[in-house]
Each structure stands twice: as C-alpha cells, then as structure tokens.
Design an enzyme around this catalytic site. Structure first.
Site, PDB file in Angstrom:
ATOM      1  N   HIS A 145       0.826  -1.210   0.000  1.00 18.66           N
ATOM      2  CA  HIS A 145       0.000   0.000   0.000  1.00 18.66           C
ATOM      3  C   HIS A 145       0.860   1.261   0.000  1.00 18.66           C
ATOM      4  O   HIS A 145       0.374   2.351  -0.240  1.00 18.66           O
ATOM      5  CB  HIS A 145      -0.900  -0.034   1.249  1.00 18.66           C
ATOM      6  N   CYS A 146       2.177   1.130   0.291  1.00 15.50           N
ATOM      7  CA  CYS A 146       2.950   2.353   0.553  1.00 15.50           C
ATOM      8  C   CYS A 146       3.823   2.817  -0.608  1.00 15.50           C
ATOM      9  O   CYS A 146       3.542   3.830  -1.228  1.00 15.50           O
ATOM     10  CB  CYS A 146       3.822   2.129   1.785  1.00 15.50           C
ATOM     11  N   ILE A 147       4.885   2.053  -0.873  1.00 14.98           N
ATOM     12  CA  ILE A 147       5.940   2.573  -1.761  1.00 14.98           C
ATOM     13  C   ILE A 147       5.434   2.872  -3.183  1.00 14.98           C
ATOM     14  O   ILE A 147       5.839   3.877  -3.762  1.00 14.98           O
ATOM     15  CB  ILE A 147       7.158   1.608  -1.798  1.00 14.98           C
TER      16      ILE A 147
ATOM     17  N   ILE B 246       2.563   3.927  -4.013  1.00 20.01           N
ATOM     18  CA  ILE B 246       1.454   4.887  -4.004  1.00 20.01           C
ATOM     19  C   ILE B 246       1.830   6.228  -3.388  1.00 20.01           C
ATOM     20  O   ILE B 246       1.627   7.288  -3.980  1.00 20.01           O
ATOM     21  CB  ILE B 246       0.254   4.262  -3.239  1.00 20.01           C
ATOM     22  N   ASP B 247       2.403   6.177  -2.185  1.00 18.45           N
ATOM     23  CA  ASP B 247       2.629   7.408  -1.419  1.00 18.45           C
ATOM     24  C   ASP B 247       3.398   8.497  -2.178  1.00 18.45           C
ATOM     25  O   ASP B 247       3.041   9.678  -2.090  1.00 18.45           O
ATOM     26  CB  ASP B 247       3.401   7.119  -0.120  1.00 18.45           C
TER      27      ASP B 247
END
Ligand SMILES: NC(=O)c1ccc[n+]([C@@H]2O[C@H](COP(=O)([O-])OP(=O)(O)OC[C@H]3O[C@@H](n4cnc5c(N)ncnc54)[C@H](O)[C@@H]3O)[C@@H](O)[C@H]2O)c1
Length: 422
Positions: free
Chosen positions: A263-265, A267-268
């Site tokens: 969910h992080c790298i 997208i953020d």
C-alpha cells in the site's frame, strides 16, 4: 470478561490499526477499534486476528480481558479521549490522492466530536492534509481545532512481516497543530512507544513519512536500473551490491526485484507529486523511479522468455510456475503486488501459469489457487519464476528438481547453469 471503558478509538483495523490497537492495549490502555467491515469486527470480538503481524494467541487474551473491543458504530467514538485514524489513502483511477475514507471518517466524527478530544491521523498523505483537509471537516462540529479539540499527525512506519522493529520499538514522529496538541499526542504514544520524536508541525510529520518512502522508491529504482544494465553487460549485480555493502559508511544496500508492491511505496510518492503541482513543481525523481520500477515486471518476463528461448521453447504454451505472489516475503499482502503483472504478461504471451505461495492460498483476481510444491510438479514445468522470496519455500528442492529457474530474488542455489538470475 471485565468491563473497561475505552480511552482510545482506533478507526480502521487493518495492517496499521490492528497492531496499534494491540500495542496500546498491551500497554494498559483500553481500546475500541472501529471498522466498516462487519466480518472483521466479528472476528476481532472473537479474539481472532486476520493480520499476520498480530497472532490470535497474542490478541485473544486482550479481548478476553476487555482491553480491546471492536465495533462498526461511530457512536463509540463519542466517549473516548483520543481517536486515531488508520484508514486507507489510495490513489484514484487518475492516480490522484483519494482521501475519501479519511474525510468520510472526519464527517462521521464531526457529528460526535466533544471538546477536549484528541484526533490523530496516521494514514500516509501529502503535507497539509491534517491542517487544511481534516481540521476543517472536524470543525463542522462547531469546535475549533487546536483550541476546543486537539489535532495531530503521526505517521505509521510499520513494515509488515518485520519482527526486529515493531509498533512499540519504532520511533514515533508526532506533529501537532499546537504545542498542546503535540503534548497530548505524546502522552498517548508515550504509553506504548519507546521513542517519541516530536516535530514542530503536522506538515513536517507528513513530509517526513513521504521522504522515507520516496527514499526507498528512488533507491530501489536505482538498483533496478543497475540490474538491467548489469544484465546487458553480463555482470552479476547481486555480487556488486554485496561488495559495495562492505563500505562501512555512505552506502546502504537495496536489492533489485520484479517491482514494487504494497500500500505504501508504489502509491505514497504520488501523493507528493500531486501536491507539488499546486506549487508549479515537478517531482522528477519520483516520476523516474515510478517509471523504472513499474517496468520491472515486463523486464522480468522478457528475461524469462530469453531463458526459455535458450531451451528452444517459446513462452506460448510453456508451463510456468510462479513462486510467491505476495508483494514481499513472509506476508499475505497482495496489494499492488508485481506478481499480478508478471502473471498477466505471461498469460498474454500464451504461457500456462500456475503459482505456489504458502501465504496466499487463492488468487481470486486470476482464478488461480496455490499448487503444492513437490519434485514431480517441479520436473513437469518448463520454467520456474521466483517472484517472492518467502522463507518457508524449499529453494534447494526447486534448484534440484526444476529444469529451468529464473530467479528475480537471488534465493535459489546455483545448479549447473539452469538458474538464471535477474
Ligand atoms: N500497510 C503498511 O505497511 C503501512 C505502513 C505505514 C503506513 N501505512 C498507511 O496507513 C494507512 C492504512 O493502511 P493499512 O495498510 O492499515 O490499510 P488496510 O486496508 O489494511 O486497513 C484499513 C482498514 O480500514 C477499514 N476501512 C476502510 N474504509 C473504512 C471506513 N470508511 N470506515 C471504517 N473502516 C474502514 C478497512 O476495512 C480496513 O480494515 C494508509 O494510509 C497507509 O498508507 C500503511
């Protein structure tokens, strides 16, 4: 069961919220977890955890003791002292920030907010979200942020699957709207986190989290580019990285792979790209890293095609066994997993694809189920593609039995030239 009055409400009992609620409860703070999904709430109230980082053995006693309860009802947030929001912050179809879950939660909270309550946002987002987006929605309550109620941002840094750093031991960055907001948030986290890092504003805390994730994305892209060049030059990139990592200062090893996931790298960084446009600024490192990293599945499939070709086999009609489909080792998280793209590309090229993943029994999106690994199966496929290096997989057996292996993670022992590496 003891009746304890919850002090903290955790909104969103997922990969972030559930470990946080558990850590708070273990520190003696009664928690009520809110989630929109009834089946999750039911499981939690039975003492069952669905997140691998929190075992049911660890979670159940906290439920039995009344330290954690779960609910779908927003009214439960009316009575707690602190509400911590751990909701998803994905990108929409146009790859722009989708704050609908967070702002929807803020609307529900605003209808119930009481003077003196503290609201903390943990979801990753662009600088300004807490002050300019969350605050005004909460102020529809008629209360003023920083005056009547407290507001802070504290990024979650959990790395699912990791055991050496946990919610308790990972330093917690905290930025409140006012010094009093920061102090109140530090009081809550001080009970369950070993190290607190107060910063001067929510924007600093928001940008800190983005810098950390962009740092990873850019460094992974750099090493992926090196891997593609080394491939062309016939140089073993893994040996290069190991050698470079012996430098005692100024170098930090990152490993190449089939692409980014979770969910992080992936997208953020694009939350910041979007925000930067408002300032007429182009985040070129982020864009370039995104381009290189998202090209990795195609590069890996091309490498597999080359390996099959060396055996006079086309991808079309070949039986390919993909090992590992979760986005990283030892977790069951499929979000943005590059394995999905690898499988898609292989199917487009006509390959017959099966997969094995001890953490992911079914891949509903692809209509596939994990097959059992055994020597007979391995001897029967044309190639094995190693996508995720789960520690439960028997790499020795794969090296011994499979006729051809393309290893995107450098985990399969070399065997007579039949193991091709990224
Ligand atoms: N997963 C990670 O490794 C990680 C690490 C650091 C930060 N983060 C950030 O933390 C945030 C949460 O991520 P996550 O991985 O925990 O997500 P998740 O999807 O695992 O958890 C979110 C939970 O919220 C629930 N939910 C969704 N919408 C809701 C709503 N409107 N009302 C109530 N409940 C709702 C979902 O059912 C789910 O249980 C994101 O901003 C993410 O970027 C994640």
């Amino acid at each position: 069961m003891t009746d304890r009055t919850p002090q903290v409400g955790v909104v969103g009992m997922g990969y972030v919220g559930l470990p946080l609620a558990t850590t708070l409860a273990e520190a003696g703070i009664p928690v009520i977890g809110l989630d929109a999904v009834q089946s999750k709430v039911d499981a939690l109230n039975r003492g069952e955890s669905y997140i691998e980082d929190v075992s049911s053995e660890r979670f159940a006693p906290l439920v039995a003791d009344g330290m954690v309860r779960a609910t779908t009802s927003w009214d439960a947030m009316r009575w707690v002292e602190t509400v911590i929001i751990c909701l998803p912050t994905p990108l929409d179809d146009h790859r722009e920030p989708d704050l609908s879950a967070v702002l929807g939660a803020a609307e529900s909270l605003a209808q119930r907010l009481r003077a003196g309550q503290l609201v903390i946002l943990e979801s990753t987002t662009y600088p300004g979200t807490t002050r300019d987006e969350l605050g005004p929605v909460l102020e529809r309550s008629g209360l003023t942020a920083g005056k009547d109620f407290h507001l802070a941002f504290s990024p979650e840094r959990v790395d699912p699957g990791r055991v050496d750093w946990t919610t308790r031991t990972t330093p917690k960055v905290i930025g409140g709207l006012t010094p009093e907001c920061t102090r109140r948030a530090m009081e809550v986290y001080g009970a369950c986190c070993d190290n607190l890092v107060p910063v001067s504003t929510p924007e600093i805390a928001e940008m800190t989290k983005l810098l950390e994730n962009i740092f990873r994305s850019v460094n992974i892209a750099l090493v992926n580019e090196m891997a593609m060049l080394c491939d062309r030059m016939g140089i073993d990139v893994w040996e290069v990285i190991d050698a470079a990592a012996t430098k005692p200062f100024g170098f930090m090893p990152f490993r190449p792979g089939p692409g980014l996931g979770g969910h992080c790298i992936p997208i953020d960084p694009f939350y910041l790209t979007w925000k930067a446009r408002e300032y007429d600024f182009h985040t070129e490192f982020i864009e370039l890293a995104g381009k290189i990293n998202s090209n990795m599945p195609a590069f890996c499939v091309a490498k597999l095609a080359k390996a099959l070709n060396s055996r006079r086999k086309p991808v079309n009609g070949s039986r390919v066994l993909v090992i590992g489909v979760a986005y990283k080792a030892d977790v069951n998280d499929m979000r943005e997993s590059p394995a999905l793209r690898v499988i898609e590309l292989l199917i487009e090229e006509g390959a017959q694809v099966a997969y094995h993943d001890p953490h992911v029994p079914h891949l509903a999106k692809k209509g596939l189920s994990s097959v059992d690994l055994d020597p007979e199966l391995l001897r029967d496929v044309d190639a094995v593609a190693v996508v995720t290096p789960h520690s439960a997989v028997d790499w020795e057996m794969i090296s011994r039995e499979a006729p051809l292996i393309v290893d995107f993670r450098n985990v399969v022992p070399a065997n007579d030239g039949k193991v091709w590496r990224l």
